[in-house]
Design a protein around this motif. Sequence first.
Motif, PDB file in Angstrom:
ATOM      1  N   THR A  55       0.926  -1.213   0.001  1.00 27.07           N
ATOM      2  CA  THR A  55       0.019   0.039  -0.080  1.00 27.07           C
ATOM      3  C   THR A  55       0.930   1.374  -0.106  1.00 27.07           C
ATOM      4  N   GLN A  56       0.387   2.249  -0.529  1.00 30.01           N
ATOM      5  CA  GLN A  56       1.128   3.633  -0.686  1.00 30.01           C
ATOM      6  C   GLN A  56       0.434   4.508   0.096  1.00 30.01           C
ATOM      7  N   THR A  57       1.076   5.349   1.048  1.00 27.70           N
ATOM      8  CA  THR A  57       0.671   6.233   2.076  1.00 27.70           C
ATOM      9  C   THR A  57       0.701   7.745   1.253  1.00 27.70           C
ATOM     10  N   ALA A  74      -3.318   6.295   3.947  1.00 25.50           N
ATOM     11  CA  ALA A  74      -3.460   5.475   2.776  1.00 25.50           C
ATOM     12  C   ALA A  74      -4.303   6.191   1.782  1.00 25.50           C
ATOM     13  N   PRO A 121      -7.135   0.389   0.714  1.00 24.80           N
ATOM     14  CA  PRO A 121      -6.314   0.989   0.356  1.00 24.80           C
ATOM     15  C   PRO A 121      -5.709   0.588  -0.929  1.00 24.80           C
ATOM     16  N   ALA A 131      -1.802   7.322  -5.680  1.00 19.67           N
ATOM     17  CA  ALA A 131      -0.820   6.065  -5.011  1.00 19.67           C
ATOM     18  C   ALA A 131       0.515   5.731  -6.214  1.00 19.67           C
TER      19      ALA A 131
END
Length: 114
Positions: A4-6, A12, A20, A102
């Motif tokens: 997952t990208q934050t 997220a 996410p 993301a």
Amino acid sequence: MLGTQTTAAGGAFLARPGRPAVVTRTVAELNGPLTGVVELPLRLMWCADRTFDLADPDQLLWMYENVLREATRTDDLRRHLNGTLLRRLWPELNLPHGVRRAWEARHRSLRRAA
């Protein structure tokens, strides 16, 4: 969660509420097919017809949009997407804002392609 990208604030990016967006570490690891017919698993495509002919530009876009939106693990991305095709298709993909952000946050080359 792995893959997952934050956001800069630590939250997220969301593919949809409560889910996410999942992103691979590199675009190069996306080794999915370039040609042929692909059948997505039910978890990625909820319709009865889950097959996509990659020679049909509309079906190709539809498949990539579904995989990017519905993937919950990086293995799904690696198996079904191809990095070369993703870079080419990126500007045309209709994606949720969180998914696009993301991927572009992790992969600057996609941001430039858009």
